[in-house]
Motif scaffolding. Sequence first.
Motif, PDB file in Angstrom:
ATOM      1  N   UNK A 114      20.737  60.744  43.696  1.00  0.00           N
ATOM      2  CA  UNK A 114      19.503  60.884  44.466  1.00  0.00           C
ATOM      3  C   UNK A 114      19.404  59.785  45.524  1.00  0.00           C
ATOM      4  N   UNK A 115      19.039  60.185  46.736  1.00  0.00           N
ATOM      5  CA  UNK A 115      18.936  59.255  47.863  1.00  0.00           C
ATOM      6  C   UNK A 115      17.602  59.468  48.575  1.00  0.00           C
ATOM      7  N   UNK A 116      16.939  58.363  48.906  1.00  0.00           N
ATOM      8  CA  UNK A 116      15.723  58.414  49.691  1.00  0.00           C
ATOM      9  C   UNK A 116      15.975  57.933  51.105  1.00  0.00           C
ATOM     10  N   UNK A 141      11.489  51.093  72.155  1.00  0.00           N
ATOM     11  CA  UNK A 141      12.345  51.877  71.258  1.00  0.00           C
ATOM     12  C   UNK A 141      11.958  53.345  71.381  1.00  0.00           C
ATOM     13  N   UNK A 142      12.934  54.220  71.453  1.00  0.00           N
ATOM     14  CA  UNK A 142      12.687  55.650  71.552  1.00  0.00           C
ATOM     15  C   UNK A 142      12.721  56.278  70.158  1.00  0.00           C
ATOM     16  N   UNK A 143      11.627  56.915  69.763  1.00  0.00           N
ATOM     17  CA  UNK A 143      11.577  57.626  68.480  1.00  0.00           C
ATOM     18  C   UNK A 143      12.047  59.062  68.721  1.00  0.00           C
ATOM     19  N   UNK A 144      13.341  59.232  68.777  1.00  0.00           N
ATOM     20  CA  UNK A 144      13.901  60.528  69.160  1.00  0.00           C
ATOM     21  C   UNK A 144      14.278  61.377  67.962  1.00  0.00           C
ATOM     22  N   UNK A 145      14.239  62.700  68.174  1.00  0.00           N
ATOM     23  CA  UNK A 145      14.723  63.628  67.151  1.00  0.00           C
ATOM     24  C   UNK A 145      16.160  63.307  66.779  1.00  0.00           C
ATOM     25  N   UNK A 146      16.964  63.019  67.801  1.00  0.00           N
ATOM     26  CA  UNK A 146      18.394  62.804  67.578  1.00  0.00           C
ATOM     27  C   UNK A 146      18.646  61.632  66.626  1.00  0.00           C
ATOM     28  N   UNK A 147      17.909  60.556  66.808  1.00  0.00           N
ATOM     29  CA  UNK A 147      18.099  59.381  65.965  1.00  0.00           C
ATOM     30  C   UNK A 147      17.700  59.668  64.518  1.00  0.00           C
ATOM     31  N   UNK A 148      16.608  60.400  64.344  1.00  0.00           N
ATOM     32  CA  UNK A 148      16.124  60.741  63.001  1.00  0.00           C
ATOM     33  C   UNK A 148      17.098  61.682  62.306  1.00  0.00           C
ATOM     34  N   UNK A 149      17.542  62.696  63.028  1.00  0.00           N
ATOM     35  CA  UNK A 149      18.453  63.683  62.442  1.00  0.00           C
ATOM     36  C   UNK A 149      19.835  63.073  62.188  1.00  0.00           C
ATOM     37  N   UNK A 150      20.268  62.176  63.068  1.00  0.00           N
ATOM     38  CA  UNK A 150      21.552  61.496  62.859  1.00  0.00           C
ATOM     39  C   UNK A 150      21.517  60.669  61.574  1.00  0.00           C
ATOM     40  N   UNK A 151      20.410  59.966  61.339  1.00  0.00           N
ATOM     41  CA  UNK A 151      20.287  59.184  60.113  1.00  0.00           C
ATOM     42  C   UNK A 151      20.305  60.058  58.875  1.00  0.00           C
ATOM     43  N   UNK A 152      19.654  61.209  58.973  1.00  0.00           N
ATOM     44  CA  UNK A 152      19.663  62.153  57.850  1.00  0.00           C
ATOM     45  C   UNK A 152      21.075  62.654  57.590  1.00  0.00           C
ATOM     46  N   UNK A 153      21.771  62.996  58.671  1.00  0.00           N
ATOM     47  CA  UNK A 153      23.142  63.484  58.522  1.00  0.00           C
ATOM     48  C   UNK A 153      24.059  62.451  57.900  1.00  0.00           C
ATOM     49  N   UNK A 154      23.845  61.185  58.238  1.00  0.00           N
ATOM     50  CA  UNK A 154      24.656  60.108  57.656  1.00  0.00           C
ATOM     51  C   UNK A 154      24.492  60.066  56.142  1.00  0.00           C
ATOM     52  N   UNK A 155      23.255  60.238  55.666  1.00  0.00           N
ATOM     53  CA  UNK A 155      23.014  60.218  54.216  1.00  0.00           C
ATOM     54  C   UNK A 155      23.532  61.485  53.544  1.00  0.00           C
ATOM     55  N   UNK A 156      23.530  62.580  54.254  1.00  0.00           N
ATOM     56  CA  UNK A 156      24.037  63.831  53.688  1.00  0.00           C
ATOM     57  C   UNK A 156      25.529  63.752  53.389  1.00  0.00           C
ATOM     58  N   UNK A 157      26.249  62.868  54.103  1.00  0.00           N
ATOM     59  CA  UNK A 157      27.691  62.746  53.867  1.00  0.00           C
ATOM     60  C   UNK A 157      28.001  62.190  52.482  1.00  0.00           C
ATOM     61  N   UNK A 158      27.017  61.541  51.841  1.00  0.00           N
ATOM     62  CA  UNK A 158      27.212  61.038  50.476  1.00  0.00           C
ATOM     63  C   UNK A 158      27.087  62.157  49.442  1.00  0.00           C
ATOM     64  N   UNK A 159      26.700  63.349  49.905  1.00  0.00           N
ATOM     65  CA  UNK A 159      26.581  64.545  49.071  1.00  0.00           C
ATOM     66  C   UNK A 159      25.688  64.324  47.849  1.00  0.00           C
ATOM     67  N   UNK A 160      24.437  63.898  48.082  1.00  0.00           N
ATOM     68  CA  UNK A 160      23.523  63.726  46.950  1.00  0.00           C
ATOM     69  C   UNK A 160      23.063  65.078  46.411  1.00  0.00           C
ATOM     70  N   UNK A 161      22.643  65.081  45.165  1.00  0.00           N
ATOM     71  CA  UNK A 161      22.032  66.285  44.605  1.00  0.00           C
ATOM     72  C   UNK A 161      20.606  66.448  45.125  1.00  0.00           C
TER      73      UNK A 161
END
Length: 229
Positions: free
Chosen positions: A33-35, A91-111
């Motif tokens: 599990x990852x937050x 600082x720019x609060x962009x969709x790309x930055x938020x989604x990129x961070x999410x994608x980085x955590x998805x690479x750990x393949x959490x349940x």
Amino acid sequence: MKQYFITGTDTEVGKTYVTCKLLEAASQLGHKAIGYKPISAGCDLIDGEWVNEDAASIQKSNSIDLPISEINPIALTPPIAPHIAAVEADVLLSDEKIIKGLGSLQTYKPDLLLMEGAGGWRLPLNVGDETKPTRFLSDVVASIGMDVILVVGMRLGCLNHALLTAQAIRGDGLNIAGWVANDITGNMTRYGDNLASLKAMLPEPLLAEIPFGQQPSDDRLALAIEQLC
């Protein structure tokens, strides 16, 4: 992988606490599990790095050890509305930055991956003409199509806040996976009656109830994880 966005009926209603308890319960049941808290405002300088207290709590509750910069890629210093803090910090609060961070955590393949918002559902991300925001964090969540967990801060006015927030989430085309009742004052008049009203008016399942100043039931948290995973 199951992933959910955790929002609240307001700021300071226990989103981080709920996020951490769900992460810990999932880990205890053998799930990875990852937050993720993409945006925070209000940080302290620790060992040369700006650290948000909520993000640090999530870091400790993750089932794998991750750097705080991955858990909270956008850490703004002053404890004010993030879009205002972002303008001050350029600082720019962009969709790309938020989604990129999410994608980085998805690479750990959490349940289970829990993405915690900031403030309530309509969190501004930018300042447009005449300081009117044109983009909200809820827009990013809708673009991803994440199911939502709603944390209801149980206090006077919570019925209105909960129903309006749920209506807005559904209006954005998203599914509410469930909600959590968090007693944040310990002295709400007719707490039981208000909880019963919410159960009657919110069609989504009550995942857990958190008593004031007490740990939530391990059995109820385990049941919530079973429903979510």
